[in-house]
Structures are given as C-alpha cells and as structure tokens.
Design a protein around this motif. Structure first.
Motif, mmCIF file in Angstrom:
data_model
loop_
_atom_site.group_PDB
_atom_site.id
_atom_site.type_symbol
_atom_site.label_atom_id
_atom_site.label_comp_id
_atom_site.label_asym_id
_atom_site.label_seq_id
_atom_site.Cartn_x
_atom_site.Cartn_y
_atom_site.Cartn_z
ATOM 1 N N THR A 120 0.696 4.806 6.151
ATOM 2 C CA THR A 120 -0.436 4.514 5.284
ATOM 3 C C THR A 120 -1.743 5.029 5.873
ATOM 4 O O THR A 120 -2.702 5.229 5.142
ATOM 5 C CB THR A 120 -0.564 2.992 5.042
ATOM 6 O OG1 THR A 120 -0.657 2.332 6.302
ATOM 7 C CG2 THR A 120 0.630 2.469 4.271
ATOM 8 N N ARG A 121 -1.762 5.264 7.177
ATOM 9 C CA ARG A 121 -2.994 5.708 7.839
ATOM 10 C C ARG A 121 -2.754 7.009 8.587
ATOM 11 O O ARG A 121 -1.732 7.182 9.255
ATOM 12 C CB ARG A 121 -3.469 4.628 8.800
ATOM 13 C CG ARG A 121 -3.726 3.299 8.079
ATOM 14 C CD ARG A 121 -4.154 2.240 9.022
ATOM 15 N NE ARG A 121 -5.508 2.556 9.468
ATOM 16 C CZ ARG A 121 -6.282 1.716 10.115
ATOM 17 N NH1 ARG A 121 -5.854 0.516 10.411
ATOM 18 N NH2 ARG A 121 -7.485 2.076 10.485
ATOM 19 N N THR B 72 0.847 -1.195 0.000
ATOM 20 C CA THR B 72 0.000 0.000 0.000
ATOM 21 C C THR B 72 0.881 1.244 0.000
ATOM 22 O O THR B 72 1.884 1.309 0.694
ATOM 23 C CB THR B 72 -0.905 0.002 1.254
ATOM 24 O OG1 THR B 72 -1.638 -1.202 1.282
ATOM 25 C CG2 THR B 72 -1.846 1.176 1.236
ATOM 26 N N GLN B 73 0.512 2.228 -0.776
ATOM 27 C CA GLN B 73 1.255 3.478 -0.877
ATOM 28 C C GLN B 73 1.164 4.256 0.442
ATOM 29 O O GLN B 73 0.084 4.417 0.995
ATOM 30 C CB GLN B 73 0.691 4.330 -2.015
ATOM 31 C CG GLN B 73 1.557 5.461 -2.417
ATOM 32 C CD GLN B 73 2.817 5.018 -3.165
ATOM 33 O OE1 GLN B 73 3.112 3.847 -3.280
ATOM 34 N NE2 GLN B 73 3.548 5.970 -3.651
ATOM 35 N N GLU B 74 2.295 4.732 0.943
ATOM 36 C CA GLU B 74 2.313 5.542 2.154
ATOM 37 C C GLU B 74 2.053 6.992 1.775
ATOM 38 O O GLU B 74 2.854 7.607 1.084
ATOM 39 C CB GLU B 74 3.638 5.366 2.880
ATOM 40 C CG GLU B 74 3.820 3.954 3.388
ATOM 41 C CD GLU B 74 5.123 3.742 4.116
ATOM 42 O OE1 GLU B 74 6.020 4.592 4.013
ATOM 43 O OE2 GLU B 74 5.228 2.708 4.789
ATOM 44 N N LYS B 75 0.919 7.520 2.214
ATOM 45 C CA LYS B 75 0.467 8.842 1.779
ATOM 46 C C LYS B 75 0.564 9.923 2.848
ATOM 47 O O LYS B 75 0.431 11.084 2.545
ATOM 48 C CB LYS B 75 -0.987 8.751 1.317
ATOM 49 C CG LYS B 75 -1.188 7.833 0.142
ATOM 50 C CD LYS B 75 -2.642 7.783 -0.228
ATOM 51 C CE LYS B 75 -2.850 6.828 -1.391
ATOM 52 N NZ LYS B 75 -4.236 6.720 -1.771
#
Length: 60
Positions: A19-20, A3-6
């Motif tokens: 990610t969260r 999952t892309q770390e945003k």
C-alpha cells in the motif's frame, strides 16, 4: 474497508504488492545482490535488514 495495494513488485515471479511506496522499496532490498547484509549463523540465510535477521533468530 481494506486499502487498495497499488505498489506491485516488478521482480519476475514475485507477486507481492504494498500500500505504500516505501514498503515496496524496503521489499526490493530482498531481491538485490547481498552487499553489507546480515547472515544467520545457524542456517546461513542472508538478509539485507537486521530486523529480518532478528525475526528468524527469535523464532527458533
């Protein structure tokens, strides 16, 4: 697929990202001035969260 770390930490010289959003908020406590945190009796390192203090106590 990872999952892309945003959610990147905006603190200077901190390159961590998450990610969260809630993980970023929890991480941000590490950059705040100590308030009612927890201090290791062996090494005097200060933590904002008791579970992080527990990790260091269990590793030694």
């Amino acid at each position: 697929m990872k999952t892309q770390e945003k959610h990147a930490c905006q603190y200077p010289d901190c390159n961590k990202s998450f990610t969260r959003a809630e993980h970023l908020r929890r991480h941000a406590l590490n950059h705040e001035q100590p308030r009612n945190g927890y201090t290791c009796e062996r090494c005097s390192v200060h933590f904002q969260r008791s579970d992080l203090l527990g990790k260091i106590k269990g590793s030694g």
